[in-house]
Write a protein that holds these residues in place. Structure first.
Motif, mmCIF file in Angstrom:
data_model
loop_
_atom_site.group_PDB
_atom_site.id
_atom_site.type_symbol
_atom_site.label_atom_id
_atom_site.label_comp_id
_atom_site.label_asym_id
_atom_site.label_seq_id
_atom_site.Cartn_x
_atom_site.Cartn_y
_atom_site.Cartn_z
ATOM 1 N N GLN A 147 -52.171 125.685 17.484
ATOM 2 C CA GLN A 147 -51.050 124.758 17.615
ATOM 3 C C GLN A 147 -51.435 123.309 17.916
ATOM 4 O O GLN A 147 -50.698 122.390 17.582
ATOM 5 C CB GLN A 147 -50.104 125.250 18.727
ATOM 6 C CG GLN A 147 -49.556 126.647 18.499
ATOM 7 C CD GLN A 147 -48.728 126.732 17.231
ATOM 8 O OE1 GLN A 147 -47.910 125.862 16.946
ATOM 9 N NE2 GLN A 147 -48.944 127.791 16.459
ATOM 10 N N ASN A 148 -52.582 123.087 18.577
ATOM 11 C CA ASN A 148 -52.841 121.747 19.125
ATOM 12 C C ASN A 148 -54.143 121.121 18.639
ATOM 13 O O ASN A 148 -54.787 120.372 19.373
ATOM 14 C CB ASN A 148 -52.844 121.816 20.658
ATOM 15 C CG ASN A 148 -51.505 122.253 21.216
ATOM 16 O OD1 ASN A 148 -50.471 121.672 20.904
ATOM 17 N ND2 ASN A 148 -51.515 123.297 22.039
ATOM 18 N N LEU A 149 -54.545 121.438 17.419
ATOM 19 C CA LEU A 149 -55.757 120.829 16.882
ATOM 20 C C LEU A 149 -55.614 119.315 16.812
ATOM 21 O O LEU A 149 -54.520 118.785 16.618
ATOM 22 C CB LEU A 149 -56.041 121.374 15.481
ATOM 23 C CG LEU A 149 -56.425 122.856 15.387
ATOM 24 C CD1 LEU A 149 -56.468 123.295 13.928
ATOM 25 C CD2 LEU A 149 -57.758 123.135 16.074
ATOM 26 N N ILE A 150 -56.727 118.620 16.995
ATOM 27 C CA ILE A 150 -56.718 117.151 16.897
ATOM 28 C C ILE A 150 -56.157 116.724 15.542
ATOM 29 O O ILE A 150 -55.376 115.779 15.443
ATOM 30 C CB ILE A 150 -58.145 116.586 17.069
ATOM 31 C CG1 ILE A 150 -58.764 117.046 18.388
ATOM 32 C CG2 ILE A 150 -58.132 115.074 16.978
ATOM 33 C CD1 ILE A 150 -58.005 116.639 19.615
ATOM 34 N N LEU A 178 -63.904 115.659 25.487
ATOM 35 C CA LEU A 178 -62.970 116.788 25.447
ATOM 36 C C LEU A 178 -61.736 116.493 26.286
ATOM 37 O O LEU A 178 -60.607 116.740 25.865
ATOM 38 C CB LEU A 178 -63.651 118.061 25.962
ATOM 39 C CG LEU A 178 -64.588 118.785 25.003
ATOM 40 C CD1 LEU A 178 -65.421 119.817 25.759
ATOM 41 C CD2 LEU A 178 -63.821 119.450 23.870
ATOM 42 N N ALA A 179 -61.972 115.962 27.488
ATOM 43 C CA ALA A 179 -60.859 115.647 28.384
ATOM 44 C C ALA A 179 -59.961 114.571 27.787
ATOM 45 O O ALA A 179 -58.747 114.555 28.031
ATOM 46 C CB ALA A 179 -61.392 115.198 29.737
ATOM 47 N N ALA A 180 -60.560 113.669 26.993
ATOM 48 C CA ALA A 180 -59.804 112.575 26.381
ATOM 49 C C ALA A 180 -59.193 112.963 25.034
ATOM 50 O O ALA A 180 -58.662 112.106 24.320
ATOM 51 C CB ALA A 180 -60.708 111.361 26.202
ATOM 52 N N ASN A 181 -59.296 114.253 24.675
ATOM 53 C CA ASN A 181 -58.683 114.764 23.447
ATOM 54 C C ASN A 181 -59.308 114.178 22.186
ATOM 55 O O ASN A 181 -58.633 113.979 21.178
ATOM 56 C CB ASN A 181 -57.172 114.503 23.456
ATOM 57 C CG ASN A 181 -56.400 115.498 22.613
ATOM 58 O OD1 ASN A 181 -56.704 116.688 22.613
ATOM 59 N ND2 ASN A 181 -55.393 115.016 21.905
ATOM 60 N N ARG A 182 -60.628 113.959 22.224
ATOM 61 C CA ARG A 182 -61.321 113.410 21.059
ATOM 62 C C ARG A 182 -61.726 114.496 20.070
ATOM 63 O O ARG A 182 -61.878 114.222 18.884
ATOM 64 C CB ARG A 182 -62.564 112.629 21.489
ATOM 65 C CG ARG A 182 -62.297 111.293 22.157
ATOM 66 C CD ARG A 182 -63.576 110.501 22.303
ATOM 67 N NE ARG A 182 -64.209 110.243 21.008
ATOM 68 C CZ ARG A 182 -65.449 109.757 20.876
ATOM 69 N NH1 ARG A 182 -66.178 109.499 21.945
ATOM 70 N NH2 ARG A 182 -65.952 109.543 19.679
ATOM 71 N N PHE A 183 -61.970 115.701 20.569
ATOM 72 C CA PHE A 183 -62.341 116.792 19.678
ATOM 73 C C PHE A 183 -61.853 118.125 20.240
ATOM 74 O O PHE A 183 -61.453 118.225 21.400
ATOM 75 C CB PHE A 183 -63.852 116.847 19.405
ATOM 76 C CG PHE A 183 -64.722 116.165 20.410
ATOM 77 C CD1 PHE A 183 -65.209 114.893 20.177
ATOM 78 C CD2 PHE A 183 -65.042 116.790 21.602
ATOM 79 C CE1 PHE A 183 -66.013 114.253 21.119
ATOM 80 C CE2 PHE A 183 -65.850 116.165 22.538
ATOM 81 C CZ PHE A 183 -66.337 114.892 22.291
ATOM 82 N N ASP A 184 -61.883 119.144 19.374
ATOM 83 C CA ASP A 184 -61.371 120.468 19.728
ATOM 84 C C ASP A 184 -62.421 121.322 20.427
ATOM 85 O O ASP A 184 -62.100 122.086 21.345
ATOM 86 C CB ASP A 184 -60.930 121.225 18.465
ATOM 87 C CG ASP A 184 -59.962 120.428 17.610
ATOM 88 O OD1 ASP A 184 -58.877 120.097 18.100
ATOM 89 O OD2 ASP A 184 -60.311 120.137 16.441
ATOM 90 N N LEU A 185 -63.635 121.203 19.981
ATOM 91 C CA LEU A 185 -64.710 122.093 20.415
ATOM 92 C C LEU A 185 -65.983 121.280 20.574
ATOM 93 O O LEU A 185 -66.191 120.302 19.849
ATOM 94 C CB LEU A 185 -64.906 123.189 19.361
ATOM 95 C CG LEU A 185 -65.794 124.388 19.651
ATOM 96 C CD1 LEU A 185 -65.268 125.182 20.835
ATOM 97 C CD2 LEU A 185 -65.873 125.287 18.408
#
Length: 293
Positions: A51-54, A113-120
């Protein structure tokens, strides 16, 4: 008479206790025989409803590209490669996603990751209480075991961490192995570097007597580096730990999906095969059962 009764009672009690245990052993054996070889899970969603992929349809992966044999840039092709690069690609394929790599220094991986730059992300992030309990990222089930060791040059005469208790140690900024070594060797002077290659250059330039790193990297360097003949492994290991991938904290559904696939790769040998393709040993995967995986 009383002694005879007590002995008889004790024997009967032991027999009663042993019977259920024997039944359990027999049931376990029958269960293992019925199942046979490890069986991958096949009844999962295809495609997985993430549901929440970048970016829709894309698995965005953060990696250093500087941690051989897991992730590195091939000097001949200029392409990103390595066992974990192929692992990320395999995960994306099995999730029905395209893949996009974002290269950056290790110090930016977890904040990214915390900044929502990538999924994995993470080419094998070591477990510790802070990371396992963090709300900045999620950690998958283990992908391997690793250990904190060091590398030095033969002219230093050093072979153990006891020899460098008050010397100079170096390592990659923000890496848990280097931070752990600083705690274990409080009297040693510490010099940090942005990446593995810079730390090795610092070793050759005399900026540090020992460069601290994980065992996987150390074995790769000692096999493939142009200066391999001049390098000596420093041990014994300061710490042994499980490592895993890291998932965007906004994507718990991706964590479930990745853990399911990682379990499959352990069961069908894919994970061991990927590691063995780039390393001289698959022990980091094979020994996962020592910690219950």
């Amino acid at each position: 008479m009383s002694k005879t009764i007590l002995m008889t009672t004790a024997a009967a009690t032991a027999a009663l206790l042993a019977a259920p245990l024997q039944a359990q052993d027999d049931a376990s054996s029958a269960f293992e025989e019925a199942i046979g070889a490890p069986q991958p899970v096949t009844n999962y969603p295809d495609p997985w409803p993430l549901q929440n992929l970048i970016e829709d349809g894309v698995l965005t992966v953060g990696t250093t590209g500087s941690s051989p044999p897991r992730t590195f840039v091939d000097p001949n092709s200029g392409e990103l490669t390595g066992s974990y690069v192929e692992l990320f690609e395999k995960l994306a394929e099995d999730l029905g996603l395209e893949i996009e790599f974002v290269q950056l220094d290790w110090a930016g991986i977890l904040p990214g990751l915390a900044a929502n730059r990538f999924d994995l992300a993470c080419d094998g992030a070591s477990w510790n209480p802070e990371r396992l309990g963090s709300d900045q990222f999620l950690m998958t089930s283990p992908t391997g075991l690793n250990a904190t060791v060091g590398i030095t040059t033969s002219d230093t005469g050093l072979t153990s961490f006891d020899d460098v208790a008050s010397g100079t140690i170096g390592g990659v900024r923000g890496e848990i192995y280097f931070e752990g070594a600083q705690e274990a060797l409080p009297d040693a002077e510490a010099v940090d570097f942005p990446g593995l290659q810079e730390s090795l250059l610092g070793l050759m330039n005399g900026q540090a007597e020992v460069i601290v790193m994980n065992l996987s990297n150390a074995l790769s360097v000692m096999e493939d580096s142009p200066m391999a003949e001049d390098l000596v492994l420093v041990g014994p290991a300061l710490e042994v730990f499980p490592q895993s991938l890291c998932v965007n904290p906004n994507e718990p559904d991706l964590l479930v999906a990745v853990n399911t696939l990682l379990g499959n790769y352990r069961a069908d040998g894919t994970l061991s095969e990927l590691i063995g393709k780039y390393a001289t040993s698959t022990a980091e995967v094979d020994l996962l059962n020592r910690i219950g995986y």
